[in-house]
Scaffold this active site. Structure first.
Site, mmCIF file in Angstrom:
data_model
loop_
_atom_site.group_PDB
_atom_site.id
_atom_site.type_symbol
_atom_site.label_atom_id
_atom_site.label_comp_id
_atom_site.label_asym_id
_atom_site.label_seq_id
_atom_site.Cartn_x
_atom_site.Cartn_y
_atom_site.Cartn_z
ATOM 1 N N TYR A 1 2.477 -7.417 16.362
ATOM 2 C CA TYR A 1 2.910 -6.527 15.276
ATOM 3 C C TYR A 1 3.748 -5.370 15.821
ATOM 4 C CZ TYR A 1 2.630 -2.532 12.082
ATOM 5 O OH TYR A 1 2.950 -1.440 11.302
ATOM 6 N N PHE B 1 0.835 -1.219 0.000
ATOM 7 C CA PHE B 1 0.000 0.000 0.000
ATOM 8 C C PHE B 1 0.869 1.269 0.000
ATOM 9 C CE2 PHE B 1 -2.367 2.717 3.306
ATOM 10 C CZ PHE B 1 -3.044 3.460 2.354
ATOM 11 N N ASN C 1 -13.433 5.174 16.067
ATOM 12 C CA ASN C 1 -13.791 4.285 14.954
ATOM 13 C C ASN C 1 -15.263 4.413 14.559
ATOM 14 O OD1 ASN C 1 -11.200 3.293 14.851
ATOM 15 N ND2 ASN C 1 -11.622 1.522 16.158
ATOM 16 N N LYS D 1 7.729 -4.373 15.268
ATOM 17 C CA LYS D 1 8.187 -3.103 14.700
ATOM 18 C C LYS D 1 9.095 -2.360 15.701
ATOM 19 C CE LYS D 1 7.256 -1.391 11.254
ATOM 20 N NZ LYS D 1 7.824 -1.487 9.865
ATOM 21 N N THR E 1 6.017 2.740 12.735
ATOM 22 C CA THR E 1 4.636 3.026 13.098
ATOM 23 C C THR E 1 4.527 3.690 14.469
ATOM 24 O OG1 THR E 1 2.553 1.925 13.669
ATOM 25 C CG2 THR E 1 4.530 0.633 13.977
ATOM 26 N N ASP E 2 3.414 4.404 14.677
ATOM 27 C CA ASP E 2 3.170 4.991 15.997
ATOM 28 C C ASP E 2 2.794 3.926 17.031
ATOM 29 O OD1 ASP E 2 0.598 4.380 15.103
ATOM 30 O OD2 ASP E 2 -0.228 6.390 15.394
ATOM 31 N N GLU E 3 2.465 2.701 16.561
ATOM 32 C CA GLU E 3 2.006 1.668 17.506
ATOM 33 C C GLU E 3 3.100 1.235 18.480
ATOM 34 O OE1 GLU E 3 -0.465 -1.445 16.101
ATOM 35 O OE2 GLU E 3 -1.458 -0.177 14.630
ATOM 36 N N LYS F 1 -7.907 -3.844 6.140
ATOM 37 C CA LYS F 1 -7.797 -2.691 7.029
ATOM 38 C C LYS F 1 -9.162 -2.000 7.096
ATOM 39 C CE LYS F 1 -3.122 -2.873 7.341
ATOM 40 N NZ LYS F 1 -2.656 -4.023 6.575
ATOM 41 N N LEU F 2 -9.416 -1.274 8.202
ATOM 42 C CA LEU F 2 -10.768 -0.797 8.510
ATOM 43 C C LEU F 2 -11.465 -0.080 7.347
ATOM 44 C CD1 LEU F 2 -13.031 -0.456 10.613
ATOM 45 C CD2 LEU F 2 -11.984 1.723 11.229
ATOM 46 N N ARG G 1 -10.867 -6.698 19.484
ATOM 47 C CA ARG G 1 -9.513 -7.200 19.203
ATOM 48 C C ARG G 1 -8.807 -7.420 20.545
ATOM 49 N NH1 ARG G 1 -5.960 -3.296 15.484
ATOM 50 N NH2 ARG G 1 -6.811 -4.489 13.761
HETATM 51 P P1 NAD Z 1 1.405 -3.662 3.230
HETATM 52 O O1 NAD Z 1 1.041 -4.866 4.049
HETATM 53 O O2 NAD Z 1 0.380 -3.058 2.345
HETATM 54 O O3 NAD Z 1 2.664 -3.998 2.322
HETATM 55 C C1 NAD Z 1 3.770 -4.699 2.789
HETATM 56 C C2 NAD Z 1 4.632 -5.095 1.599
HETATM 57 O O4 NAD Z 1 5.791 -5.795 2.103
HETATM 58 C C3 NAD Z 1 3.930 -6.040 0.615
HETATM 59 O O5 NAD Z 1 4.145 -5.607 -0.706
HETATM 60 C C4 NAD Z 1 4.588 -7.381 0.868
HETATM 61 O O6 NAD Z 1 4.609 -8.225 -0.273
HETATM 62 C C5 NAD Z 1 5.988 -6.960 1.293
HETATM 63 N N1 NAD Z 1 6.652 -7.995 2.125
HETATM 64 C C6 NAD Z 1 6.135 -8.626 3.216
HETATM 65 N N2 NAD Z 1 7.006 -9.521 3.689
HETATM 66 C C7 NAD Z 1 8.111 -9.447 2.904
HETATM 67 C C8 NAD Z 1 9.359 -10.125 2.907
HETATM 68 N N3 NAD Z 1 9.636 -11.076 3.799
HETATM 69 N N4 NAD Z 1 10.276 -9.795 1.963
HETATM 70 C C9 NAD Z 1 9.996 -8.817 1.038
HETATM 71 N N5 NAD Z 1 8.831 -8.177 0.971
HETATM 72 C C10 NAD Z 1 7.887 -8.473 1.905
HETATM 73 O O7 NAD Z 1 1.961 -2.608 4.272
HETATM 74 P P2 NAD Z 1 1.784 -1.030 4.315
HETATM 75 O O8 NAD Z 1 0.520 -0.707 5.002
HETATM 76 O O9 NAD Z 1 2.079 -0.473 2.985
HETATM 77 O O10 NAD Z 1 2.983 -0.651 5.323
HETATM 78 C C11 NAD Z 1 4.302 -0.436 4.837
HETATM 79 C C12 NAD Z 1 5.215 -0.104 5.995
HETATM 80 O O11 NAD Z 1 4.740 1.053 6.668
HETATM 81 C C13 NAD Z 1 5.293 -1.207 7.066
HETATM 82 O O12 NAD Z 1 6.617 -1.277 7.513
HETATM 83 C C14 NAD Z 1 4.357 -0.716 8.161
HETATM 84 O O13 NAD Z 1 4.781 -1.206 9.409
HETATM 85 C C15 NAD Z 1 4.549 0.778 8.049
HETATM 86 N N6 NAD Z 1 3.391 1.594 8.479
HETATM 87 C C16 NAD Z 1 2.142 1.341 7.986
HETATM 88 C C17 NAD Z 1 1.071 2.171 8.343
HETATM 89 C C18 NAD Z 1 -0.321 1.960 7.815
HETATM 90 O O14 NAD Z 1 -1.244 2.650 8.256
HETATM 91 N N7 NAD Z 1 -0.550 1.064 6.867
HETATM 92 C C19 NAD Z 1 1.306 3.230 9.243
HETATM 93 C C20 NAD Z 1 2.606 3.439 9.737
HETATM 94 C C21 NAD Z 1 3.641 2.625 9.344
HETATM 95 O O1 DAU Z 2 -1.132 3.267 13.568
HETATM 96 C C1 DAU Z 2 -0.429 2.780 12.459
HETATM 97 C C2 DAU Z 2 -0.897 1.380 12.141
HETATM 98 O O2 DAU Z 2 -2.202 1.496 11.577
HETATM 99 C C3 DAU Z 2 0.035 0.648 11.187
HETATM 100 O O3 DAU Z 2 1.289 0.479 11.790
HETATM 101 C C4 DAU Z 2 -0.545 -0.718 10.812
HETATM 102 O O4 DAU Z 2 0.278 -1.349 9.844
HETATM 103 C C5 DAU Z 2 -1.935 -0.511 10.238
HETATM 104 O O5 DAU Z 2 -2.522 -1.767 9.971
HETATM 105 C C6 DAU Z 2 -2.809 0.287 11.194
HETATM 106 O O6 DAU Z 2 -3.116 -0.493 12.379
HETATM 107 P P1 DAU Z 2 -4.573 -0.515 13.024
HETATM 108 O O7 DAU Z 2 -4.730 -1.757 13.794
HETATM 109 O O8 DAU Z 2 -4.855 0.775 13.717
HETATM 110 O O9 DAU Z 2 -5.468 -0.537 11.667
HETATM 111 P P2 DAU Z 2 -6.802 -1.342 11.295
HETATM 112 O O10 DAU Z 2 -7.292 -0.781 10.007
HETATM 113 O O11 DAU Z 2 -6.625 -2.809 11.396
HETATM 114 O O12 DAU Z 2 -7.810 -0.906 12.449
HETATM 115 C C7 DAU Z 2 -8.151 0.460 12.663
HETATM 116 C C8 DAU Z 2 -9.063 0.515 13.878
HETATM 117 O O13 DAU Z 2 -10.324 -0.095 13.513
HETATM 118 C C9 DAU Z 2 -8.564 -0.278 15.068
HETATM 119 O O14 DAU Z 2 -8.965 0.393 16.255
HETATM 120 C C10 DAU Z 2 -9.288 -1.617 14.963
HETATM 121 C C11 DAU Z 2 -10.609 -1.244 14.332
HETATM 122 N N1 DAU Z 2 -11.215 -2.253 13.428
HETATM 123 C C12 DAU Z 2 -10.440 -2.823 12.474
HETATM 124 C C13 DAU Z 2 -10.957 -3.752 11.610
HETATM 125 C C14 DAU Z 2 -10.112 -4.409 10.558
HETATM 126 C C15 DAU Z 2 -12.558 -2.543 13.548
HETATM 127 O O15 DAU Z 2 -13.282 -2.009 14.404
HETATM 128 N N2 DAU Z 2 -13.094 -3.471 12.679
HETATM 129 C C16 DAU Z 2 -12.343 -4.098 11.712
HETATM 130 O O16 DAU Z 2 -12.885 -4.946 10.969
#
Ligand code: NAD
Ligand code: DAU
Length: 350
Positions: free
Chosen positions: A156, A12, A255, A160, A131-133, A195-196, A287
């Site tokens: 997770y 993503f 949420n 991280k 991530t902020d988590e 994701k949500l 969760r």
């Molecule tokens: P994503 O799950 O959409 O994408 C992850 C990518 O990593 C995929 O393309 C997958 O194929 C690749 N990958 C997974 N395992 C691998 C491996 N062993 N070797 C090579 N490639 C591999 O994730 P995202 O949401 O795009 O997040 C990207 C980064 O940003 C992550 O490090 C995540 O922790 C961080 N991040 C995400 C969010 C969020 O809201 N999505 C917020 C803050 C930080």
């Molecule tokens: O804060 C950054 C993080 O945000 C990233 O590091 C993670 O990679 C990313 O997945 C995301 O984590 P969250 O757990 O916050 O995202 P998610 O979309 O899974 O959930 C968002 C909120 O919604 C969380 O409080 C859980 C809730 N949720 C999620 C799902 C999937 C629901 O209530 N129902 C759902 O079906």
């Protein structure tokens, strides 16, 4: 000519970052290194795949020998590391995969870079996207700052947090030039519908229940994904080596309030009577270990480098809905797994 490897570029955030960087820096070569897990989809990059400064390499960062050979052959001078297992619920079900990719994979990358750069740090950079988590959970008040102690709760976030510590350890121990950023929840096009936000859009479109964990009281800070990509770009160009930057949207939502707003937008877009989508809201079991509230203080990035989010949430959410409704084929491929079969066949021998 500079050569940058972006790991996780088929995911993503990685795909948005690649699109930005490949278009903005035509004189820099960008290599997308990705294993193509369920979350990696090269359809996210169709518009840049033929650009002369872009290349894809399929590979697993858990394979240290592969990485060392790759770095020796390619001589990257910059690493932007996004590859990760990213979904909290999956980490609760299967923590070990998160240890392997997020911890072992990150250390393998650090080792490959260290081996390749061999103490010559001039012009080199290892940028770690986190991530902020890692900071844990807030109560009603307060914000995560860069100095907030780490307190991860999910497998997770623990993985991280560990990877962040290793990146800092390579800086402090070996002198490797590093940058880190810790970002809040991203949203926008190309997000996997586990994701949500994309899950809710998909379910509303198909008149299926929208699962809201617990009472929907948990708070997240949402950021338009292209603003995250812009922040990474800026930090890479102008950030101070060794520093950490928090990135956030100044945009907290419970949420349940977010889902209600999304329902209103969806009713309008789908031409359904007001209240139709909200009728799909279903409160489900919470969760495990669900963090109550995340809120990022991004003022360090704002005051030191001048970054701020570009989009209001309502506008970004509407753009996101428009994108998912206009890209049914992408969503169908992702939900049916078609994209996976196609690319796995195409790259089967790599
Ligand atoms: P994503 O799950 O959409 O994408 C992850 C990518 O990593 C995929 O393309 C997958 O194929 C690749 N990958 C997974 N395992 C691998 C491996 N062993 N070797 C090579 N490639 C591999 O994730 P995202 O949401 O795009 O997040 C990207 C980064 O940003 C992550 O490090 C995540 O922790 C961080 N991040 C995400 C969010 C969020 O809201 N999505 C917020 C803050 C930080
Ligand atoms: O804060 C950054 C993080 O945000 C990233 O590091 C993670 O990679 C990313 O997945 C995301 O984590 P969250 O757990 O916050 O995202 P998610 O979309 O899974 O959930 C968002 C909120 O919604 C969380 O409080 C859980 C809730 N949720 C999620 C799902 C999937 C629901 O209530 N129902 C759902 O079906």
């Amino acid at each position: 000519m500079k050569k940058v490897v972006i790991t996780g570029g088929a995911g993503f955030i990685g795909s948005h970052l690649l699109r930005r960087m490949v278009n903005r820096y035509p004189d820099v070569t960008f290599v997308n290194l990705d294993k193509l897990t369920y979350a990696g989809n090269l359809e996210n990059l169709l518009d840049i795949e033929h650009k002369p400064n872009y290349r894809f390499i399929k590979g697993d960062i858990v394979d240290g020998d592969f990485l060392t050979a790759l770095f020796d052959a390619e001589q990257f001078d910059t690493v932007i590391h996004l590859a990760a297992e990213s979904h909290v619920d999956r980490s609760i079900a299967n923590p070990i995969e998160f240890v392997m990719t997020n911890v072992v994979g990150t250390v393998n990358l650090l080792n490959a870079a260290r081996h390749c750069w061999n103490g010559n740090w001039e012009g080199k950079m290892f940028y770690h996207v986190s991530t902020d988590e890692v900071y844990g959970s807030l109560g009603e008040e307060g914000f995560f700052e860069e100095s907030t102690p780490y307190d991860p709760h999910s497998p997770y976030s623990a993985s991280k947090a560990s990877s962040d510590h290793f990146v800092r350890a390579y800086h402090d121990t070996y002198g490797m030039p590093v940058l880190l950023s810790n970002c809040s929840n991203n949203y926008g096009p190309y997000q996997f519908p586990e994701k949500l936000i994309p899950l809710a859009i998909h379910n509303i479109k198909n008149s299926k229940p929208i699962p809201v964990y617990g009472k929907g009281e948990n708070v997240r800070d949402w950021l338009w994904v292209e603003d995250h990509a812009a922040a990474i770009d800026l930090i890479l160009q102008e950030g101070t080596t060794g520093e950490t930057y928090n990135i956030g949207g100044f945009n907290e939502w419970k949420n349940i309030d977010l889902i209600k707003l999304l329902c209103t937008i969806m009713d309008k877009k789908l031409g359904r009577p007001e209240g139709t989508s909200a009728g799909l809201i279903t409160f489900v079991r919470d969760r495990a270990g669900h963090d109550l509230r995340y809120a990022i203080d991004a003022s360090h990035l704002n005051t030191s480098l001048g970054w701020k989010p570009s989009l209001q949430f309502e506008e970004g959410l509407e753009k996101t809905v428009d994108w998912y409704l206009a890209n049914e084929e992408w969503l169908d491929h992702v939900t049916s797994g078609t994209y996976k079969q196609y690319y796995q066949q195409q790259y089967a021998d790599r």
